[in-house]
Design a protein around this motif. Structure first.
Motif, PDB file in Angstrom:
ATOM      1  N   UNK A   1       0.835  -1.211   0.000  1.00  0.00           N
ATOM      2  CA  UNK A   1       0.000   0.000   0.000  1.00  0.00           C
ATOM      3  C   UNK A   1       0.869   1.260   0.000  1.00  0.00           C
ATOM      4  N   UNK A   2       1.969   1.209   0.759  1.00  0.00           N
ATOM      5  CA  UNK A   2       3.016   2.241   0.741  1.00  0.00           C
ATOM      6  C   UNK A   2       2.492   3.649   1.034  1.00  0.00           C
ATOM      7  N   UNK A   3       1.529   3.762   1.948  1.00  0.00           N
ATOM      8  CA  UNK A   3       1.030   5.076   2.370  1.00  0.00           C
ATOM      9  C   UNK A   3       1.208   5.304   3.866  1.00  0.00           C
ATOM     10  N   UNK A   4       1.664   4.264   4.563  1.00  0.00           N
ATOM     11  CA  UNK A   4       1.737   4.349   6.024  1.00  0.00           C
ATOM     12  C   UNK A   4       0.476   3.861   6.701  1.00  0.00           C
ATOM     13  N   UNK A   5      -0.548   3.533   5.900  1.00  0.00           N
ATOM     14  CA  UNK A   5      -1.813   3.010   6.434  1.00  0.00           C
ATOM     15  C   UNK A   5      -2.109   1.665   5.789  1.00  0.00           C
ATOM     16  N   UNK A   6      -3.002   0.917   6.409  1.00  0.00           N
ATOM     17  CA  UNK A   6      -3.378  -0.377   5.857  1.00  0.00           C
ATOM     18  C   UNK A   6      -4.228  -0.246   4.603  1.00  0.00           C
ATOM     19  N   UNK A   7      -5.087   0.774   4.577  1.00  0.00           N
ATOM     20  CA  UNK A   7      -6.056   0.939   3.490  1.00  0.00           C
ATOM     21  C   UNK A   7      -6.000   2.374   2.975  1.00  0.00           C
ATOM     22  N   UNK A   8      -5.825   2.535   1.684  1.00  0.00           N
ATOM     23  CA  UNK A   8      -5.871   3.862   1.092  1.00  0.00           C
ATOM     24  C   UNK A   8      -4.822   4.803   1.639  1.00  0.00           C
ATOM     25  N   UNK A   9      -5.181   6.081   1.690  1.00  0.00           N
ATOM     26  CA  UNK A   9      -4.243   7.132   2.098  1.00  0.00           C
ATOM     27  C   UNK A   9      -4.519   7.717   3.474  1.00  0.00           C
ATOM     28  N   UNK A  10      -5.560   7.207   4.142  1.00  0.00           N
ATOM     29  CA  UNK A  10      -5.972   7.812   5.409  1.00  0.00           C
ATOM     30  C   UNK A  10      -6.252   6.752   6.469  1.00  0.00           C
ATOM     31  N   UNK A  11      -6.368   7.230   7.686  1.00  0.00           N
ATOM     32  CA  UNK A  11      -6.678   6.370   8.825  1.00  0.00           C
ATOM     33  C   UNK A  11      -8.048   5.717   8.659  1.00  0.00           C
ATOM     34  N   UNK A  12      -8.111   4.415   8.946  1.00  0.00           N
ATOM     35  CA  UNK A  12      -9.389   3.712   9.020  1.00  0.00           C
ATOM     36  C   UNK A  12      -9.444   2.927  10.323  1.00  0.00           C
ATOM     37  N   UNK A  13     -10.605   2.338  10.563  1.00  0.00           N
ATOM     38  CA  UNK A  13     -10.739   1.546  11.785  1.00  0.00           C
ATOM     39  C   UNK A  13      -9.836   0.316  11.757  1.00  0.00           C
ATOM     40  N   UNK A  14      -9.383  -0.091  10.554  1.00  0.00           N
ATOM     41  CA  UNK A  14      -8.426  -1.194  10.470  1.00  0.00           C
ATOM     42  C   UNK A  14      -7.123  -0.826  11.170  1.00  0.00           C
ATOM     43  N   UNK A  15      -6.635   0.400  10.961  1.00  0.00           N
ATOM     44  CA  UNK A  15      -5.420   0.854  11.634  1.00  0.00           C
ATOM     45  C   UNK A  15      -5.615   0.891  13.144  1.00  0.00           C
ATOM     46  N   UNK A  16      -6.778   1.348  13.580  1.00  0.00           N
ATOM     47  CA  UNK A  16      -7.075   1.376  15.019  1.00  0.00           C
ATOM     48  C   UNK A  16      -7.137  -0.036  15.582  1.00  0.00           C
ATOM     49  N   UNK A  17      -7.671  -0.979  14.797  1.00  0.00           N
ATOM     50  CA  UNK A  17      -7.745  -2.372  15.243  1.00  0.00           C
ATOM     51  C   UNK A  17      -6.353  -2.965  15.416  1.00  0.00           C
ATOM     52  N   UNK A  18      -5.452  -2.666  14.471  1.00  0.00           N
ATOM     53  CA  UNK A  18      -4.085  -3.190  14.584  1.00  0.00           C
ATOM     54  C   UNK A  18      -3.346  -2.540  15.748  1.00  0.00           C
ATOM     55  N   UNK A  19      -3.567  -1.260  15.956  1.00  0.00           N
ATOM     56  CA  UNK A  19      -2.976  -0.603  17.119  1.00  0.00           C
ATOM     57  C   UNK A  19      -3.488  -1.243  18.405  1.00  0.00           C
ATOM     58  N   UNK A  20      -4.794  -1.428  18.509  1.00  0.00           N
ATOM     59  CA  UNK A  20      -5.383  -1.975  19.733  1.00  0.00           C
ATOM     60  C   UNK A  20      -4.831  -3.362  20.043  1.00  0.00           C
ATOM     61  N   UNK A  21      -4.659  -4.180  19.012  1.00  0.00           N
ATOM     62  CA  UNK A  21      -4.201  -5.544  19.239  1.00  0.00           C
ATOM     63  C   UNK A  21      -2.703  -5.617  19.479  1.00  0.00           C
ATOM     64  N   UNK A  22      -1.932  -5.017  18.593  1.00  0.00           N
ATOM     65  CA  UNK A  22      -0.491  -5.200  18.664  1.00  0.00           C
ATOM     66  C   UNK A  22       0.187  -4.304  19.696  1.00  0.00           C
ATOM     67  N   UNK A  23      -0.372  -3.153  19.986  1.00  0.00           N
ATOM     68  CA  UNK A  23       0.227  -2.283  20.993  1.00  0.00           C
ATOM     69  C   UNK A  23      -0.430  -2.474  22.358  1.00  0.00           C
ATOM     70  N   UNK A  24      -1.747  -2.321  22.384  1.00  0.00           N
ATOM     71  CA  UNK A  24      -2.450  -2.395  23.663  1.00  0.00           C
ATOM     72  C   UNK A  24      -2.484  -3.797  24.252  1.00  0.00           C
ATOM     73  N   UNK A  25      -2.381  -4.827  23.414  1.00  0.00           N
ATOM     74  CA  UNK A  25      -2.430  -6.202  23.924  1.00  0.00           C
ATOM     75  C   UNK A  25      -1.089  -6.914  23.795  1.00  0.00           C
ATOM     76  N   UNK A  26      -0.590  -7.068  22.577  1.00  0.00           N
ATOM     77  CA  UNK A  26       0.599  -7.884  22.361  1.00  0.00           C
ATOM     78  C   UNK A  26       1.845  -7.311  23.037  1.00  0.00           C
ATOM     79  N   UNK A  27       2.108  -6.028  22.840  1.00  0.00           N
ATOM     80  CA  UNK A  27       3.310  -5.436  23.443  1.00  0.00           C
ATOM     81  C   UNK A  27       3.232  -5.435  24.959  1.00  0.00           C
ATOM     82  N   UNK A  28       2.041  -5.217  25.498  1.00  0.00           N
ATOM     83  CA  UNK A  28       1.873  -5.222  26.949  1.00  0.00           C
ATOM     84  C   UNK A  28       2.174  -6.609  27.510  1.00  0.00           C
ATOM     85  N   UNK A  29       1.697  -7.633  26.842  1.00  0.00           N
ATOM     86  CA  UNK A  29       1.822  -8.994  27.361  1.00  0.00           C
ATOM     87  C   UNK A  29       3.142  -9.662  27.006  1.00  0.00           C
TER      88      UNK A  29
END
Length: 210
Positions: free
Chosen positions: A142-170
């Motif tokens: 995708x090469x935009x810094x986001x998962x989808x298109x050129x802007x933030x979507x809930x997919x980016x928030x989902x990956x943040x929530x899982x990989x930062x808020x859950x995986x990195x913590x644990x």
């Protein structure tokens, strides 16, 4: 403006309601964040559509299923993608996170600590390691810094929530050592003013979740 009430357990971990919280906070939308103890669940369970939480109450009407709630909010507040194809891609990524949550629940439920440790190690070495490689390729494509298109979507928030808020913590952040694009995405979402404001508040109000 609709009146939102989001109901979920007051777990030590943030659980499956956190993605909807992130969407609402990023959109700057007020809502009632209702967290109840497990002791109240027997009385609450019969009032839910499928005997599960989270549930979102919208002007008295109730919506269930965590991804359905998050998808509804994302579409309502411009975080679902700019067209049908982008919306489908965002759904694809969010559903992948749902699968990873379900996969992580298997070792979590194991009572034998030795067996649980082995199951978590396998989960990290196989499920997470393989997924990180695949998602790194998608971010590169995708090469935009986001998962989808050129802007933030809930997919980016989902990956943040899982990989930062859950995986990195644990598990710490070692699993990101060969995933610079995924790490950059997580850092980008973490730095969003509304997300930072929410996480700073959350970390002080609910320190047991950290």
């Amino acid at each position: 403006m609709p009146v939102y009430k989001l109901r979920y357990f007051n777990n030590p971990r943030r659980g499956r309601a956190e993605l909807s919280r992130l969407i609402l906070h990023q959109a700057g939308v007020e809502f009632e964040d209702i967290r109840f103890p497990h002791s109240e669940w027997p009385a609450i369970k019969p009032t839910t559509p499928f005997g599960q939480v989270p549930v979102l109450e919208v002007d008295g009407q109730v919506l269930a299923q965590s991804n359905t709630i998050a998808r509804y909010l994302a579409r309502k507040y411009g975080l679902a993608g700019k067209n049908d194809w982008e919306q489908a891609l965002a759904d694809m990524y969010a559903d992948n996170i749902h699968d990873l949550l379900n996969a992580a629940a298997v070792p979590f439920m194991e009572k034998d600590p030795v067996k649980q440790k082995e199951m978590y190690e396998k989960f990290m070495a196989e499920t997470i390691a393989n997924h990180v490689v695949l998602i790194e390729k998608q971010l590169n494509k995708n090469n935009t810094g986001y998962l989808v298109g050129n802007d933030l979507t809930w997919a980016d928030l989902a990956y943040y929530a899982y990989f930062s808020d859950f995986m990195e913590v644990k598990f710490g952040s070692a699993f990101l050592k060969d995933a610079p694009r995924l790490k950059a995405l997580i850092d980008r979402v973490k730095a969003l003013p509304n997300i930072k404001k929410w996480t700073d508040y959350r970390n002080s109000k609910y320190p047991e979740e950290n």
